[in-house]
Design an enzyme around this catalytic site. Structure first.
Site, mmCIF file in Angstrom:
data_model
loop_
_atom_site.group_PDB
_atom_site.id
_atom_site.type_symbol
_atom_site.label_atom_id
_atom_site.label_comp_id
_atom_site.label_asym_id
_atom_site.label_seq_id
_atom_site.Cartn_x
_atom_site.Cartn_y
_atom_site.Cartn_z
ATOM 1 N N SER A 225 0.827 -1.209 0.000
ATOM 2 C CA SER A 225 0.000 0.000 0.000
ATOM 3 C C SER A 225 0.858 1.254 0.000
ATOM 4 C CB SER A 225 -0.925 0.001 1.218
ATOM 5 O OG SER A 225 -0.183 0.027 2.422
ATOM 6 N N ARG A 229 0.283 3.569 -3.312
ATOM 7 C CA ARG A 229 -0.372 4.863 -3.067
ATOM 8 C C ARG A 229 0.444 5.995 -3.715
ATOM 9 N NH1 ARG A 229 -0.462 4.493 1.819
ATOM 10 N NH2 ARG A 229 -2.624 3.931 2.242
ATOM 11 N N ASN A 233 -0.812 7.903 -7.404
ATOM 12 C CA ASN A 233 -1.111 9.337 -7.449
ATOM 13 C C ASN A 233 -0.205 10.085 -8.411
ATOM 14 O OD1 ASN A 233 -3.198 10.377 -5.245
ATOM 15 N ND2 ASN A 233 -2.144 8.622 -4.372
#
Length: 290
Positions: A225, A229, A233
């Protein structure tokens, strides 16, 4: 560089890759590799065929270069530090150090001299890598194209290999400090005896596989994660800039400026989140369950 919109996007998303091509491999220009050779990929297919050990030279180069910039600037500020008339660089570094120090004090409850410097490095390094996303998408690749380099991605955090490499380093620290603080038995006990526990020995043994599955997934989800993440983005932000670059010039300025201003918040927030999650995970690793 590239013709159609699809080719343009694929070109900008392709890394400069160095890897090994097997003997007998037919290259993009029709030539055949007589023996296994380490070389630069000429297109995406060659990069894919190079396999696991292929290196993204551009991502590594920019990441290392930006890391050196961070080290040089902060070292300069430290060597020139004065209490009389601090300059702009010293003021900036002091603000950054104080900001990270406060974040660590509020979140990390153990005793470890490594956490604050690590957090400062992560925040500044990730921020600098993210910041490259604000450079117009064609400028740097075009300069390298003039020098004969066909592919050049300048935002290391849009490469999942970079973000995953950073998160795996954090994961290694989590495992190291978990074992160091809690011992091997304590660490394995957390994985096998939580969250469900029982005083009944038979039931406790029966629950071990369930606990191991739940805690194992939770543990492995941390680096995954953390990496995805940041990558997701920044990759999305880069893709939007590329799509804007396909529009007419007047539309580019109309859309790119607001998006760049908004993206400043994104790159800063993602650097902050990566730093804070690292602090939180390492704080959890220092919590002795005994």
């Amino acid at each position: 560089m590239a013709g159609s919109a699809s080719e343009y996007i694929q070109h900008h998303l392709q890394n400069l890759t160095y890897g090994k091509l097997p003997a007998g491999y037919e290259r993009a220009d029709g030539s055949v590799v007589e023996e296994a050779t380490w070389t630069m990929a000429r297109n995406g297919q060659e990069a894919s065929d190079m396999g696991f050990w292929a290196l993204h030279v551009d991502s590594l180069g920019w990441a290392v270069g930006l890391g050196l910039i961070f080290l040089i600037l902060f070292r300069m500020a430290a060597k020139r530090a004065t209490s009389d008339k601090p300059g702009g660089l010293q003021n900036f570094v002091e603000v950054m150090v104080e900001f990270v120090d406060n974040s660590v004090k509020e979140t990390f409850h153990g005793k470890n001299k490594v956490i604050a410097p690590l957090s400062l490095t992560i925040f500044c390094w990730v921020f600098l890598m993210n910041l490259m996303d604000l450079v117009p998408v064609d400028w740097v690749p075009y300069l390298f194209h003039l020098m004969g380099v066909e592919y050049m991605k300048i935002v290391p955090t849009t490469d999942v290999n970079v973000t995953l490499g950073m998160s795996l380093s954090v994961f290694a620290l989590i495992i190291y400090y978990s074992v160091k603080v809690k011992g091997v038995g304590g660490f394995l006990g957390e994985l096998t005896l939580h969250p469900f526990s029982s005083d009944n020995l038979f039931l406790k043994i029966l629950l071990v596989p369930v606990n191991l599955l739940l805690e194992g997934v939770s543990l492995l989800a941390k680096p995954v994660s953390l990496a995805l993440r940041l990558f997701g983005n920044l990759y999305a932000g880069e893709l939007i800039f590329i799509l804007i670059a396909l529009l007419p010039l007047w539309a580019q300025w109309t859309l790119s400026v607001p998006w760049a201003i908004f993206h400043i918040l994104i790159i800063t927030l993602q650097a902050f989140i990566f730093m804070m999650l690292t602090i939180v995970y390492l704080s959890m690793a220092h919590e002795d369950s005994h």
